[in-house]
Design a protein around this motif. Structure first.
Motif, PDB file in Angstrom:
ATOM      1  N   MET A 171       0.820  -1.197   0.000  1.00  0.00           N
ATOM      2  CA  MET A 171       0.000   0.000   0.000  1.00  0.00           C
ATOM      3  C   MET A 171       0.864   1.260   0.000  1.00  0.00           C
ATOM      4  O   MET A 171       0.623   2.200  -0.769  1.00  0.00           O
ATOM      5  N   ASP A 172       1.865   1.289   0.854  1.00  0.00           N
ATOM      6  CA  ASP A 172       2.733   2.466   0.935  1.00  0.00           C
ATOM      7  C   ASP A 172       3.476   2.702  -0.380  1.00  0.00           C
ATOM      8  O   ASP A 172       3.603   3.842  -0.842  1.00  0.00           O
ATOM      9  N   LYS A 173       3.949   1.637  -0.978  1.00  0.00           N
ATOM     10  CA  LYS A 173       4.715   1.749  -2.218  1.00  0.00           C
ATOM     11  C   LYS A 173       3.866   2.246  -3.374  1.00  0.00           C
ATOM     12  O   LYS A 173       4.352   2.965  -4.265  1.00  0.00           O
ATOM     13  N   ASN A 174       2.573   1.881  -3.363  1.00  0.00           N
ATOM     14  CA  ASN A 174       1.718   2.163  -4.518  1.00  0.00           C
ATOM     15  C   ASN A 174       0.609   3.171  -4.224  1.00  0.00           C
ATOM     16  O   ASN A 174      -0.360   3.264  -4.973  1.00  0.00           O
ATOM     17  N   ASN A 175       0.795   3.936  -3.151  1.00  0.00           N
ATOM     18  CA  ASN A 175      -0.121   5.022  -2.803  1.00  0.00           C
ATOM     19  C   ASN A 175      -1.561   4.530  -2.637  1.00  0.00           C
ATOM     20  O   ASN A 175      -2.506   5.142  -3.134  1.00  0.00           O
ATOM     21  N   VAL A 176      -1.717   3.404  -1.948  1.00  0.00           N
ATOM     22  CA  VAL A 176      -3.040   2.893  -1.597  1.00  0.00           C
ATOM     23  C   VAL A 176      -3.359   3.392  -0.195  1.00  0.00           C
ATOM     24  O   VAL A 176      -2.721   2.984   0.785  1.00  0.00           O
ATOM     25  N   ALA A 177      -4.307   4.296  -0.104  1.00  0.00           N
ATOM     26  CA  ALA A 177      -4.623   4.909   1.183  1.00  0.00           C
ATOM     27  C   ALA A 177      -5.310   3.924   2.120  1.00  0.00           C
ATOM     28  O   ALA A 177      -5.046   3.912   3.329  1.00  0.00           O
ATOM     29  N   LYS A 178      -6.187   3.091   1.554  1.00  0.00           N
ATOM     30  CA  LYS A 178      -6.960   2.163   2.378  1.00  0.00           C
ATOM     31  C   LYS A 178      -7.261   0.909   1.584  1.00  0.00           C
ATOM     32  O   LYS A 178      -7.491   0.964   0.367  1.00  0.00           O
ATOM     33  N   ALA A 179      -7.261  -0.230   2.275  1.00  0.00           N
ATOM     34  CA  ALA A 179      -7.589  -1.517   1.654  1.00  0.00           C
ATOM     35  C   ALA A 179      -8.752  -2.141   2.402  1.00  0.00           C
ATOM     36  O   ALA A 179      -8.737  -2.221   3.637  1.00  0.00           O
ATOM     37  N   ILE A 180      -9.765  -2.575   1.664  1.00  0.00           N
ATOM     38  CA  ILE A 180     -10.912  -3.258   2.257  1.00  0.00           C
ATOM     39  C   ILE A 180     -10.703  -4.749   2.048  1.00  0.00           C
ATOM     40  O   ILE A 180     -10.902  -5.284   0.946  1.00  0.00           O
ATOM     41  N   LEU A 181     -10.269  -5.428   3.091  1.00  0.00           N
ATOM     42  CA  LEU A 181      -9.874  -6.825   3.017  1.00  0.00           C
ATOM     43  C   LEU A 181     -11.086  -7.746   2.921  1.00  0.00           C
ATOM     44  O   LEU A 181     -12.149  -7.464   3.485  1.00  0.00           O
ATOM     45  N   SER A 182     -10.907  -8.859   2.237  1.00  0.00           N
ATOM     46  CA  SER A 182     -11.944  -9.891   2.198  1.00  0.00           C
ATOM     47  C   SER A 182     -11.292 -11.248   2.024  1.00  0.00           C
ATOM     48  O   SER A 182     -10.164 -11.362   1.550  1.00  0.00           O
ATOM     49  N   CYS A 183     -12.010 -12.281   2.430  1.00  0.00           N
ATOM     50  CA  CYS A 183     -11.559 -13.655   2.247  1.00  0.00           C
ATOM     51  C   CYS A 183     -11.907 -14.094   0.829  1.00  0.00           C
ATOM     52  O   CYS A 183     -13.048 -13.974   0.393  1.00  0.00           O
ATOM     53  N   SER A 184     -10.925 -14.608   0.128  1.00  0.00           N
ATOM     54  CA  SER A 184     -11.106 -15.018  -1.262  1.00  0.00           C
ATOM     55  C   SER A 184     -11.729 -16.413  -1.348  1.00  0.00           C
ATOM     56  O   SER A 184     -12.085 -17.027  -0.336  1.00  0.00           O
ATOM     57  N   SER A 185     -11.858 -16.921  -2.552  1.00  0.00           N
ATOM     58  CA  SER A 185     -12.304 -18.291  -2.788  1.00  0.00           C
ATOM     59  C   SER A 185     -11.313 -19.269  -2.161  1.00  0.00           C
ATOM     60  O   SER A 185     -10.100 -19.018  -2.189  1.00  0.00           O
ATOM     61  N   PRO A 186     -11.756 -20.334  -1.531  1.00  0.00           N
ATOM     62  CA  PRO A 186     -13.104 -20.915  -1.514  1.00  0.00           C
ATOM     63  C   PRO A 186     -13.984 -20.488  -0.349  1.00  0.00           C
ATOM     64  O   PRO A 186     -14.909 -21.211   0.032  1.00  0.00           O
ATOM     65  N   GLY A 187     -13.742 -19.318   0.228  1.00  0.00           N
ATOM     66  CA  GLY A 187     -14.596 -18.826   1.289  1.00  0.00           C
ATOM     67  C   GLY A 187     -14.356 -19.529   2.608  1.00  0.00           C
ATOM     68  O   GLY A 187     -13.289 -20.101   2.851  1.00  0.00           O
ATOM     69  N   THR A 188     -15.362 -19.500   3.475  1.00  0.00           N
ATOM     70  CA  THR A 188     -15.197 -20.021   4.829  1.00  0.00           C
ATOM     71  C   THR A 188     -16.045 -21.245   5.134  1.00  0.00           C
ATOM     72  O   THR A 188     -15.914 -21.820   6.210  1.00  0.00           O
TER      73      THR A 188
END
Length: 346
Positions: free
Chosen positions: A48-65
């Motif tokens: 994020m710091d390297k690529n000027n990403v102010a905020k990241a909204i995290l999520s669990c990817s496939s195959p889910g939970t």
């Protein structure tokens, strides 16, 4: 050119979740992949710091939970741990991380409990659903109680693709299991994310549209992954078929959709992230249906390695000025996502 960005399509893996994947047979990786990526909050923040990403909204990817069909108890455990971990990260880095909470679908009753817990206790920014939950596509009437609650809570729903499940035949990432798609062998030469992810996203959003589910829940904001996947290629056909009743067709009724109504839904209820290969070509098809105000940045790290995500970002930055004004680019990078998240908070 590197404007501040909010990343709506980005992922995390907890140590517990990694062990859960192994327990469920997703080794060396899920969805036909030969790996499960390394991930840590520190590495994510460094990207994020390297690529000027102010905020990241995290999520669990496939195959889910919900990893083991029929084992709802284990799914509830994995879901809660995954959501609690993300909530703790958000509390520790409130300006840098948010999260879309997972639900233990197809266990509808547990999902209803988790919606309220995630919003009221964990301060989730929304929810991540898979393109199908063990064959339950997103227009399935069994999901009606879930949509009613999400609509009442004015929730954001980010949809992430997963392996297809058509009829009673699912594509499994575990080589020891049957790898079939509607009875036909799946070509093991290709990882499922290469093509099937895009097709399954398209399948489930077509289902959301023609079932009337999206229109019936106007207070849910949907985020469509990968710049609409293959939707632009099939929307004309979906519109046409939705307006016809076929004699003897005993499947779920379709709801007629006009082009005007669809464009209105897209303009008010849908967002499209730019994760993956949205540029230089795919975006032109999507822009026939939407304008810049419905687009948002997505990196897909760590499942897309950071170096590859940076290359895709470079392509975006080269292509943006050919299509958009400076202010429109700023909106795509940050403003549109900020408005969406603020809408949820209000």
């Amino acid at each position: 050119m590197s404007y501040p960005k909010i990343d709506l399509h980005t992922h995390y893996l907890t140590p517990f979740y990694r062990k859960a994947l192994e327990k469920a047979g997703h080794v060396p990786g899920p969805d036909g992949l030969p790996f499960t990526p390394d991930w840590s909050p520190e590495e994510h923040l460094a990207y994020m710091d390297k690529n000027n990403v102010a905020k990241a909204i995290l999520s669990c990817s496939s195959p889910g939970t919900h990893l083991i069909p029929g084992d709802d108890e284990f799914a509830r455990e994995v879901t809660r741990e995954t959501n609690e971990y993300a909530a703790a990260l958000k509390r520790k880095h409130p300006t840098r991380f948010g999260f879309f909470a997972s639900l233990s679908l197809p266990d509808v009753q547990s999902a209803l409990v988790e919606i309220d817990y995630a919003l009221d206790t964990l301060d989730a920014d929304g929810f991540v659903l898979l393109s199908n939950h063990q064959g339950m596509y997103l227009g399935d009437p069994r999901l009606a109680p879930v949509y009613a609650k999400l609509n009442a809570r004015r929730a954001i729903v980010f949809v992430h693709p997963t392996a297809p499940c058509v009829g009673h035949a699912c594509v499994h990432s575990d080589p020891a299991r049957k790898r079939v798609l509607d009875g036909a062998p799946l070509n093991d030469a290709y990882p499922i994310p290469m093509m099937e992810f895009l097709f399954d996203s398209t399948r489930t959003f077509a289902d959301l549209l023609v079932s009337g589910t999206a229109a019936a829940h106007p207070h849910i904001s949907f985020i469509v992954p990968h710049c609409g996947s293959a939707l632009p290629s099939v929307l004309d056909r979906v519109l046409m078929v939705s307006q016809h009743k076929f004699p003897g067709y005993d499947a779920r009724d379709t709801q007629p959709i006009s082009e005007t109504a669809l464009r209105d839904m897209f303009a008010n209820q849908f967002y499209f992230d730019l994760a993956g290969m949205a540029m230089p070509n795919q975006i032109h098809h999507m822009l026939r249906w939407i304008n810049h105000s419905r687009l948002a940045y997505g990196s897909d790290i760590p499942w897309t390695p950071a170096s590859r995500a940076e290359g895709l970002l470079q392509t975006m930055q080269e292509e943006f000025p050919k299509l958009f004004t400076d202010q429109e680019i700023r909106d795509i990078c940050e403003g549109n996502a900020a408005k969406l998240l603020k809408k949820r908070e209000s």
